[in-house]
Design an enzyme around this catalytic site. Structure first.
Site, PDB file in Angstrom:
ATOM      1  N   SER A  86      34.808  47.453  28.407  1.00  0.00           N
ATOM      2  CA  SER A  86      35.898  47.406  29.018  1.00  0.00           C
ATOM      3  C   SER A  86      36.219  45.715  29.133  1.00  0.00           C
ATOM      4  O   SER A  86      37.494  45.491  29.596  1.00  0.00           O
ATOM      5  CB  SER A  86      35.879  48.378  30.247  1.00  0.00           C
ATOM      6  OG  SER A  86      35.001  47.640  31.219  1.00  0.00           O
ATOM      7  N   LYS A 115      41.115  43.007  36.752  1.00  0.00           N
ATOM      8  CA  LYS A 115      41.979  42.594  36.054  1.00  0.00           C
ATOM      9  C   LYS A 115      42.148  41.093  36.289  1.00  0.00           C
ATOM     10  O   LYS A 115      41.813  40.441  37.359  1.00  0.00           O
ATOM     11  CB  LYS A 115      43.317  43.070  36.113  1.00  0.00           C
ATOM     12  CG  LYS A 115      43.446  44.650  36.101  1.00  0.00           C
ATOM     13  CD  LYS A 115      43.826  44.835  34.327  1.00  0.00           C
ATOM     14  CE  LYS A 115      43.840  46.434  34.324  1.00  0.00           C
ATOM     15  NZ  LYS A 115      42.550  47.224  34.876  1.00  0.00           N
TER      16      LYS A 115
END
Lengths: 217, 217
Positions: free
Chosen positions: A136, A175
């Site tokens: 990811s 993020k």
DNA sequence: TAAGTTCCCGAACATTAGTGCTGACAAGCG
DNA sequence: CGCTTGTCAGCACTAATGTTCGGGAACTTA
């Protein structure tokens, strides 16, 4: 400060000093050294202690018994030079991950910890680790199995990777963070995924990535 | 052995004992404790020392000055829980990099070191660090500025990243290692560069990558 | 109340242990 | 040879330090 300058007797005294300290927990007296090093007079010991003191190898508190110390010896109760950081869970693409609560960790059983050198974790406060699952975060050069070390904070600079909570649904995710006026852009670390734009007041910065630790490459 | 059994005075004595030991490097005398804990008589100290000794919290060598010790205190010369690993230089794409010689490092001035938790560096022997310059190892998810931690070894498994010396010209480089019969394939960590095939006897494995450490992401 | 226990106080005592003095011996030096 | 310096020995002195003892206050228990 040169060890080669020392006489045999002075080396013997240093050796004996260390051994004595390890064995008894307190420094030797002049007479202890005398007998331990087969010296026939206390004044000789005194003389050589003085020499070692001048060399900076021994510390001495005049007048008090056993008031000697090896200068190079570490303090018994020195600060640990490694910090146990809680490994609070794992993070996968976009999935929420558990967050440490506000309690001190204090080595609670059932929580894994990671030892990190204190030099890289200035305070040790508010630091925790996450294990990366899957690909990811591949664009941030973070692989499956890597540990990301997080430092709790309220704000980050643009481009820093941060753990943020998205308020409407309380989702927590990792993020890249970009402030764009009243909006915030959250950029996933995987180019397969699209960025998210949200009003700034709906995004709460929790922590930022301060280090990545990969083992057994 | 139950701390709750201790009087306030005895707790104060234990606290003072530890502080004194940290500050001076040798145990306090009866009179040190007396003044440090605001006790009006040495006999009171003696009395409480005896009590603490019965509780097993203090060790005492009768008759010798400062012959006290805290039983739960670690040995002064305990093992450090972090290992100082020499940072021997930097590595760029395909360029040779300096190798540690065989001397013990022993904190020689002029050589940077990196503190690593001992838990990840079992022996500490033959471990050194290199700083990555540029994008030469981008395919291994290793970025510019990362530290790669190397463990000296004679052989590696296929696919492991290793520092190897190519014998004809004595060049040293960091590549992925694949044994292919009598030949060895050295695969750069950057897809822009082509693999190298060499006779096995011309390639000497020096060390392998055991960890990657990235700071200030 | 009386006896026992715990803890504390002050002081005297005895040992431990640092320091200073004198002298000796060897090596280097003009 | 005389002088200095570094090292060692023996001894005495004194400060530092552990130990002991008589006694007292507070508390518990019979």
């Amino acid at each position: 400060m040169n060890v080669r300058n020392l006489s045999e007797r002075q080396k013997a005294i240093l050796d004996f000093f260390g051994d004595f300290l390890d064995e008894h927990g307190y420094p030797p007296t002049v007479r202890d050294i005398q007998h331990g090093c087969d010296i026939s007079s206390t004044s000789v010991v005194s003389y050589n202690i003085e020499a070692l003191k001048k060399e900076g190898l021994i510390r001495k508190d005049d007048g008090i018994s056993r008031g000697l110390g090896l200068v190079n010896r570490r303090t018994p109760r020195r600060e640990p030079d490694t910090v146990a950081v809680p490994l609070v869970g794992s993070i996968a693409a976009g999935e929420p991950f558990p967050l440490p609560n506000d309690e001190p960790w204090s080595g609670v059983a059932g929580i894994d910890t990671v030892d990190l050198p204190q030099s890289v974790i200035p305070s040790g406060e508010g630091v925790y680790a996450l294990k990366v699952k899957g690909e990811s975060m591949i664009d941030a050069l973070i692989a499956d199995g890597d540990l990301v070390i997080m430092q709790q904070t309220d704000s980050v600079h643009n481009g820093q990777t941060a753990a943020v909570r998205i308020l409407p649904d309380e989702e927590t995710t990792l993020k890249k963070f970009y402030a764009e006026g009243a909006m915030v852009r959250l950029q996933p670390e995987n180019s397969q995924m699209d960025p998210i734009r949200l009003p700034a007041h709906n995004v709460k910065v929790l922590s930022r990535v301060v280090a990545v630790w990969r083992l057994r490459v």
